[in-house]
Design a protein around this motif. Structure first.
Motif, PDB file in Angstrom:
ATOM      1  N   LYS A   1       0.601  -1.234   0.336  1.00  0.00           N
ATOM      2  CA  LYS A   1      -0.184   0.246   0.028  1.00  0.00           C
ATOM      3  C   LYS A   1       0.800   1.075  -0.063  1.00  0.00           C
ATOM      4  O   LYS A   1       0.373   2.240  -0.346  1.00  0.00           O
TER       5      LYS A   1
ATOM      6  N   GLU B   1      -6.693  -5.214  -0.706  1.00  0.00           N
ATOM      7  CA  GLU B   1      -7.690  -4.962   0.143  1.00  0.00           C
ATOM      8  C   GLU B   1      -7.970  -5.603   0.486  1.00  0.00           C
ATOM      9  O   GLU B   1      -8.915  -7.014   1.384  1.00  0.00           O
TER      10      GLU B   1
ATOM     11  N   LEU C   1      -5.057  -1.623  -5.451  1.00  0.00           N
ATOM     12  CA  LEU C   1      -5.187  -1.779  -3.772  1.00  0.00           C
ATOM     13  C   LEU C   1      -6.879  -2.391  -3.564  1.00  0.00           C
ATOM     14  O   LEU C   1      -6.366  -2.871  -2.479  1.00  0.00           O
TER      15      LEU C   1
END
Length: 65
Positions: free
Chosen positions: A31, A44, A40
């Motif tokens: 990140k 996640e 991203l």
């Protein structure tokens, strides 16, 4: 999701736990340099799955100590 029964020794589960911890650390580090929102978001989602798997592994280890 289909569940399957796989036999692991406690030693193998502890090694899986270490590997998951390393993977999670890399996902967190990712990140800091990735800027693509799609990547991203995928990272996640996978990070949350990794935490779920880690939780299961830890529970099994704790139950068998």
């Amino acid at each position: 999701m289909e569940l399957i029964n796989v036999d692991f020794t406690i030693e193998e589960l502890e090694e899986i736990k270490k590997a998951l911890n390393t993977l999670l650390a890399e996902r967190i580090r990712y990140k800091t340099f990735e800027r693509d929102e799609n990547r991203l978001e995928t990272n996640e989602k996978m990070q949350m799955k990794d935490y779920e798997i880690l939780d299961k592994v830890i529970k099994i280890i704790n139950e068998n100590e």
